[in-house]
Scaffold this active site. Structure first.
Site, mmCIF file in Angstrom:
data_model
loop_
_atom_site.group_PDB
_atom_site.id
_atom_site.type_symbol
_atom_site.label_atom_id
_atom_site.label_comp_id
_atom_site.label_asym_id
_atom_site.label_seq_id
_atom_site.Cartn_x
_atom_site.Cartn_y
_atom_site.Cartn_z
ATOM 1 N N TYR A 241 0.834 -1.205 0.000
ATOM 2 C CA TYR A 241 0.000 0.000 0.000
ATOM 3 C C TYR A 241 0.870 1.257 0.000
ATOM 4 O O TYR A 241 0.634 2.186 -0.780
ATOM 5 C CB TYR A 241 -0.931 0.013 1.216
ATOM 6 C CG TYR A 241 -1.668 1.319 1.361
ATOM 7 C CD1 TYR A 241 -2.760 1.615 0.551
ATOM 8 C CD2 TYR A 241 -1.254 2.287 2.282
ATOM 9 C CE1 TYR A 241 -3.426 2.838 0.647
ATOM 10 C CE2 TYR A 241 -1.908 3.503 2.391
ATOM 11 C CZ TYR A 241 -2.992 3.772 1.568
ATOM 12 O OH TYR A 241 -3.626 4.979 1.667
ATOM 13 N N ARG A 285 2.072 9.067 12.730
ATOM 14 C CA ARG A 285 1.721 10.348 13.358
ATOM 15 C C ARG A 285 0.225 10.629 13.294
ATOM 16 O O ARG A 285 -0.359 11.191 14.227
ATOM 17 C CB ARG A 285 2.489 11.469 12.659
ATOM 18 C CG ARG A 285 2.263 12.858 13.217
ATOM 19 C CD ARG A 285 2.679 13.908 12.211
ATOM 20 N NE ARG A 285 1.857 13.835 10.996
ATOM 21 C CZ ARG A 285 2.181 14.418 9.843
ATOM 22 N NH1 ARG A 285 3.314 15.082 9.729
ATOM 23 N NH2 ARG A 285 1.370 14.312 8.799
ATOM 24 N N ARG A 298 -10.283 5.513 8.578
ATOM 25 C CA ARG A 298 -9.250 5.066 7.641
ATOM 26 C C ARG A 298 -8.210 4.309 8.452
ATOM 27 O O ARG A 298 -7.629 4.851 9.385
ATOM 28 C CB ARG A 298 -8.615 6.274 6.939
ATOM 29 C CG ARG A 298 -9.579 6.990 6.002
ATOM 30 C CD ARG A 298 -8.892 8.128 5.278
ATOM 31 N NE ARG A 298 -8.491 9.190 6.180
ATOM 32 C CZ ARG A 298 -7.764 10.252 5.820
ATOM 33 N NH1 ARG A 298 -7.331 10.351 4.594
ATOM 34 N NH2 ARG A 298 -7.463 11.179 6.706
ATOM 35 N N PHE A 358 15.557 19.899 -1.527
ATOM 36 C CA PHE A 358 14.165 19.517 -1.740
ATOM 37 C C PHE A 358 13.895 18.121 -1.179
ATOM 38 O O PHE A 358 12.839 17.870 -0.581
ATOM 39 C CB PHE A 358 13.864 19.562 -3.243
ATOM 40 C CG PHE A 358 12.511 19.046 -3.621
ATOM 41 C CD1 PHE A 358 11.382 19.857 -3.516
ATOM 42 C CD2 PHE A 358 12.351 17.750 -4.083
ATOM 43 C CE1 PHE A 358 10.129 19.374 -3.872
ATOM 44 C CE2 PHE A 358 11.107 17.265 -4.442
ATOM 45 C CZ PHE A 358 9.988 18.079 -4.328
#
Length: 474
Positions: A241, A285, A298, A358
């Site tokens: 997933y 988290r 969920r 980034f």
């Protein structure tokens, strides 16, 4: 007079910018002085000084934190006063955010895309600004396309028979200037309602960028559709997933970096780990937010892990199960740590400084968040995350691979210090942390200066987070 000066935030010259920074530092200094005198009777402090301090601190809060509720803003100000080194990075971050907002392109479709990027992810919008224009545009559209796809998946009010075909065909819709689908809430609903702007911008990208985005969107949509009808039962399901919703993001970014001509094409395995490390951190988290989702929870924590501790995943949030909940949490953190070494290897091979930052900043935030979450029952009571000031310091201080090694090294040491020998997974947790520490040491580039100073305050960060939550509730 002070209030008028503090409200003037636009200075055209470098002298004006320097004056602004000095002024803010002076205001903070007055505030710290007043606090240092708090043990004296109030009569000893002139009334105009206390009023000035109060007004000035509120101005700092306006500047650094925006339009937050008053109580939350005051909690944040207390965090600044406890960590005065946060102020300069916070101001730099705020000024960088304002500069980014001024760079919105004039074309309606590009203007919409960058405006939405700022609304759905301010931190990402800030980091992306340092990329060169063509790559920045590609990454912006890539993010918005996947954010739209994720909005469809996350909307639990959409019937499965409607949702699955949309997910499967989403990669086709990005070529359709007229397609849109109403779902999601708030800014995400605006994104979906006016998705034609994103499609229009996508069609202006270079062909190599388009192909990379189309490929990842197709594979991710198919994977999301698969898990609409399938529970995350095993650790293997969990990894699969996370691969679909985040590992593919890592693969896609590697393709975009390569298409820009600035980087070699990274291996799929390393790119996948970059995504999985971030995704697993977010899943850990966001436990409470996900489990309390309305109209339907969920559930992303794998049954193979949580079933060792409770009968139902939602049982972890109840206070009577706190001990078991923390043990399960530590199990989840240990699982996430397996990707850290790959992440370090991936980042060490990047050549372009802007692409490096980034990629590096979110990874440092991830290892820092795991260090905060580990052995922390507050994960099941609210949101545990690094305070805004510490985040600003990480963004401000991450410039080289040495900074990354230093951050991973110190966060791993902090996490290791929290491992209880009686925890069922303590041996495995320590083993994975030792591997990270060894890799950082073997680099020979550990930076003991800026990042080390940031992370040495992490325990105080956890304390101030709790303090801020307390004042927000008052």
């Amino acid at each position: 007079m002070w209030g008028e000066i503090l409200r003037q935030r636009r200075f055209n010259s470098r002298v004006g910018q320097i004056f602004t920074e000095i002024l803010w530092m002076s205001v903070l200094g007055v505030g710290l002085l007043a606090l240092s005198l708090r043990s004296l009777p109030l009569v000893h402090i002139p009334r105009f000084t206390t009023r000035l301090v109060k007004e000035s601190l509120i101005q700092v809060g306006d500047f650094a934190f925006g339009n937050f509720p008053y109580q939350k803003k005051m909690g944040s100000l207390r965090a600044i006063l406890s960590n005065p080194d946060d102020l300069y990075p916070l101001l730099k971050l705020k000024m960088a955010a304002r500069h980014a907002e001024k760079q919105i392109p004039p074309e309606p479709h590009w203007g919409f895309c960058y405006t939405m990027l700022h609304r759905v992810s301010r931190s990402f919008a800030l980091v992306i600004q340092q990329l060169d224009t063509d790559l920045r545009d590609a990454v912006c559209i890539f993010y918005l396309v996947l954010r739209a796809l994720d909005t469809v998946e996350d909307d639990t009010s959409i019937a499965t028979e409607v949702k699955v075909p949309i997910l499967m065909d989403f990669y086709r819709y990005i070529y359709d200037r007229d397609w849109h689908f109403s779902c999601g809430t708030k800014d995400y609903k605006v994104l979906m309602d006016e998705f034609h702007h994103v499609s229009t911008a996508f069609l202006e990208l270079g062909r190599s960028y388009q192909e990379a985005i189309e490929d990842i969107t197709m594979r991710m949509g198919a994977g999301m559709a698969k898990f609409i009808c399938k529970e995350v039962e095993t650790v293997g399901d969990y990894d699969e997933y996370c691969y679909y919703v985040a590992g593919l993001v890592g693969l896609g970014l590697s393709k975009l970096f390569h298409a820009s001509g600035k980087e070699d094409l990274a291996s799929d395995a390393l790119s996948n780990s970059m995504g999985l490390f971030l995704q697993k951190t977010n899943i850990i988290r966001d436990y409470l937010e996900d489990i309390n989702e309305i109209p339907k929870s969920r559930m992303f924590w794998p049954c193979q892990i949580w079933s060792k501790y409770v009968n139902k995943l939602e049982d972890l949030k109840y206070e009577e199960n706190s001990v078991k909940a923390v043990q399960c949490l530590n199990d989840m953190v240990t699982n996430a740590l397996m990707h850290a070494e790959d992440c370090l290897k991936y980042m060490s091979e990047l050549r372009d400084p802007a692409i490096f930052r980034f990629c590096a900043i979110p990874q440092i935030m991830a290892i820092g968040t795991l260090a905060l979450c580990y052995n922390n029952v507050q994960v099941f009571r609210g949101v545990v995350k690094m305070r805004r000031g510490l985040t600003a310091r990480v963004i401000h201080g991450t410039k080289t691979m040495s900074d990354v090694y230093g951050a991973f090294y110190d966060f791993s040491r902090m996490l290791k210090s929290k491992v209880d020998g009686t925890d069922h997974n303590s041996r495995e947790t320590k083993g994975r942390l030792e591997a990270i520490l060894r890799m950082c040491r073997d680099s020979g580039t550990l930076n003991e200066s800026y990042m080390a100073a940031v992370i040495k305050n992490i325990y105080r960060c956890q304390h101030n987070l709790m303090l801020s939550m307390y004042y927000c509730r008052k």
